[in-house]
Design a protein around this motif. Structure first.
Motif, PDB file in Angstrom:
ATOM      1  N   ASN A  19       0.932  -1.019  -0.107  1.00  0.00           N
ATOM      2  CA  ASN A  19      -0.028   0.051   0.147  1.00  0.00           C
ATOM      3  C   ASN A  19       0.803   1.034  -0.108  1.00  0.00           C
ATOM      4  OD1 ASN A  19      -2.417  -1.179  -0.171  1.00  0.00           O
ATOM      5  ND2 ASN A  19      -2.290  -1.779   2.265  1.00  0.00           N
ATOM      6  N   CYS A  21       2.055   4.397   0.504  1.00  0.00           N
ATOM      7  CA  CYS A  21       1.692   5.516   1.280  1.00  0.00           C
ATOM      8  C   CYS A  21       2.963   6.620   0.951  1.00  0.00           C
ATOM      9  CB  CYS A  21       2.021   5.259   2.710  1.00  0.00           C
ATOM     10  SG  CYS A  21       1.896   6.787   3.910  1.00  0.00           S
ATOM     11  N   PHE A 333      -5.719   1.468  -0.936  1.00  0.00           N
ATOM     12  CA  PHE A 333      -5.913   2.651  -0.385  1.00  0.00           C
ATOM     13  C   PHE A 333      -6.844   2.606   0.736  1.00  0.00           C
ATOM     14  CE2 PHE A 333      -4.321   3.917  -4.581  1.00  0.00           C
ATOM     15  CZ  PHE A 333      -2.850   3.746  -4.291  1.00  0.00           C
ATOM     16  N   ALA A 338      -2.458   9.509   4.874  1.00  0.00           N
ATOM     17  CA  ALA A 338      -1.138   9.395   4.767  1.00  0.00           C
ATOM     18  C   ALA A 338      -0.496   9.395   6.483  1.00  0.00           C
ATOM     19  CB  ALA A 338      -0.500  10.528   3.963  1.00  0.00           C
ATOM     20  N   LEU A 351      -4.244   8.571   1.240  1.00  0.00           N
ATOM     21  CA  LEU A 351      -3.252   7.836   0.469  1.00  0.00           C
ATOM     22  C   LEU A 351      -3.552   7.831  -0.843  1.00  0.00           C
ATOM     23  CD1 LEU A 351      -2.862   4.465   2.592  1.00  0.00           C
ATOM     24  CD2 LEU A 351      -1.192   6.699   2.554  1.00  0.00           C
ATOM     25  N   TYR A 355      -1.180   9.270  -3.986  1.00  0.00           N
ATOM     26  CA  TYR A 355      -0.802   8.301  -5.049  1.00  0.00           C
ATOM     27  C   TYR A 355      -1.089   9.169  -6.363  1.00  0.00           C
ATOM     28  CZ  TYR A 355      -1.953   4.821  -8.757  1.00  0.00           C
ATOM     29  OH  TYR A 355      -1.912   4.059  -9.777  1.00  0.00           O
TER      30      TYR A 355
END
Length: 528
Positions: A19, A21, A333, A338, A351, A355
């Protein structure tokens, strides 16, 4: 997390299970713009001290805007150095070593105008056999270069690296096939495009005056394909074993079979369409509007000054929303932030926001803004219906000049009003009939009739929102109605792929396996 940051810094995709972050953005903002952020914080503190009361709301910090301002300042400094004899501000837009085909024969374009000469950047893998009968033309997506796979002159991984290689386990087996991939006309990775020098303009002191910029004529995907076949002529390839492409490349692959049916042995179209539909046109329109609204775009004349990096970043973020799927993002996500310990921010916070920000950051100076405008417009114009092909042929027959093709479009004086649904009338459907159940218009069926003797593989992905699966079904249905005898249509469900439109870049097992079997089977049908 540090390992992920190193991978992102090197331009490599982290493993799917990670994932991402992308806290690197926050770190970058604060490290590269420390002075600006400190100034903002100091101003906020001063404002707080000068206001009565103890519950004064502090000024919010905007590190994402600080980063954009910092890059603008850096590019401005590079512009000043250029005028002092240093290097120019614009990126080189190069993907490394490639070969170049130069045509001195003019290319007459679908919408008027002519390229008096042009270059095509290309790369090859495998060996052309003695009869020149094993060539595969690989078409790219919108922003890809000719670098689909690593080469001796450019060992970096290509955009289809894992799909190309020696042996039957690869989608494109280079022990059997000679694979050719080009950067399209209108691009910025070595082929003639808006950033190229216009050979009809005499030199001036300002190099910007000699660039095509927005003097570049409107091009179509069919124009790009005709230029590619000029390259094939130069390579001595009279007939392709196959035309293969994904996304925009899937559209070009179909066009190649329609325009040159006697020169294409089979067609593979992945996540493509036979005509652009309103949703994809709308998304690309918004990207262009965002880009053209960047004051640094300067109506396309930015090559000796600051490029429109802010508009490019935002355009890429919009595009990225359409490339992947909701189900994948939910797993990847969810609604995670974050840093949940920090107050919410208007800059990237969730998140998914970090991205998208990362996607825009890494691309905004790696592609020419004018190329994005022209190629995305070419995608909008794509329609293989018979009447559209005939109209384009008629325009080319007039051999109009670029001056004849100048845009005279004006904005309408009245607001938009609802128009009749002509497609529904043509297909005999009603408001109660779902779009997925529509019969392809006869005009489109007639336009695909040249492919009736060409074995064709059509692949769609259920989670694709940019080129939804009904568009691939439309291709297959139209081909069958046109009398095609060998049509293989495969739709990958969400149980197979959650990666949306980008599935063609990621799924070597399903997409790659289907393509490999189809090409290995001399009968032209894939084992599904």
């Amino acid at each position: 997390m540090k390992a992920v940051q190193r991978m992102l810094a090197a331009g490599r995709r982290p493993p799917r299970h990670v994932n991402v972050c992308i806290r690197t953005n926050h770190a970058r903002w604060h490290s590269s713009t420390a002075s600006k952020s400190a100034a903002v914080a100091a101003a906020a503190e001063t404002a707080g001290k000068s206001t009565a009361g103890s519950n004064v709301n502090p000024q919010m910090a905007f590190p994402c805007l600080d980063a954009l301002e910092s890059r603008t300042s850096t590019l401005l400094d590079r512009t000043k150095r250029q005028h002092s004899g240093g290097s120019g501000p614009e990126p080189s837009y190069t993907s490394g070593g490639h070969q170049t085909f130069t045509s001195s024969a003019p290319l007459t374009l679908d919408w008027g105008g002519t390229l008096p000469s042009y270059n095509i950047a290309y790369e090859t893998w495998g060996t052309l056999n003695a009869t020149a009968s094993n060539a595969i033309l690989l078409h790219t997506g919108l922003s890809a270069s000719s670098h689909a796979h690593s080469t001796d002159s450019n060992p970096a991984a290509g955009w289809w690296e894992k799909f190309i290689g020696e042996g039957p386990g690869f989608a494109l087996d280079t022990s059997r096939f000679f694979v050719v991939c080009t950067n399209v006309i209108g691009g910025c990775y070595g082929s003639t495009g808006p950033g190229s020098i216009d050979p009809t303009v005499t030199g001036t002191e300002d190099g910007n005056d000699r660039r095509y910029a927005t003097r570049f004529p409107i091009v179509t995907l069919e124009d790009m394909v005709r230029a590619q076949f000029a390259l094939l002529d130069g390579l001595g390839v009279k007939k392709l074993y196959a035309s293969v492409g994904s996304s925009m490349g899937g559209m070009q692959s179909l066009a190649a079979g329609v325009l040159f049916p006697e020169r294409v042995g089979r067609v593979v179209s992945i996540s493509g369409c036979a005509r652009s539909h309103p949703y994809s046109i709308a998304m690309r329109f918004v990207q262009r509007q965002v880009l053209m609204s960047d004051p640094n775009w300067r109506r396309g004349n930015y090559y000796t000054t600051i490029p429109p990096h802010i508009g490019m970043k935002l355009a890429r973020e919009i595009a990225t929303v359409t490339y992947r799927s909701g189900p994948e993002w939910e797993l990847r996500f969810s609604r995670r932030r974050a840093d949940a310990s920090q107050p919410p921010a208007l800059c990237p916070d969730f998140l998914i926001e970090t991205y998208l920000d990362h996607a825009g950051e890494k691309w905004c100076l790696e592609y020419d803004a004018n190329s994005l405008l022209y190629i995305s417009k070419a995608m909008d114009l794509f329609d293989l219906s018979r009447s559209v092909q005939d109209a384009a042929a008629a325009r080319r027959a007039t051999k109009s000049t670029n001056s004849d093709a100048q845009c005279t479009l004006t904005l309408p004086e009245q607001d938009y009003t609802e128009q009749p649904d002509t497609d529904s009338v043509e297909s005999g459907s009603s408001d109660n009939v779902k779009v997925n159940d529509r019969v392809p218009p006869q005009d489109l069926v007639d336009g695909l009739r040249n492919l009736r003797d060409t074995p064709t593989l059509i692949i769609g992905v259920a989670s694709d929102i940019l080129f939804p699966a009904w568009q691939q079904r439309e291709i297959a249905d139209a081909l069958r109605l046109a009398g095609a005898r060998e049509v293989t249509h495969v739709e990958l469900g969400e149980d197979v792929s959650l990666f949306g439109h980008d599935t063609f870049l990621l799924d070597t097992e399903n997409v790659g396996g289907l393509v490999g079997r189809f090409l290995q089977d001399d009968g032209g049908s894939a084992a599904v």
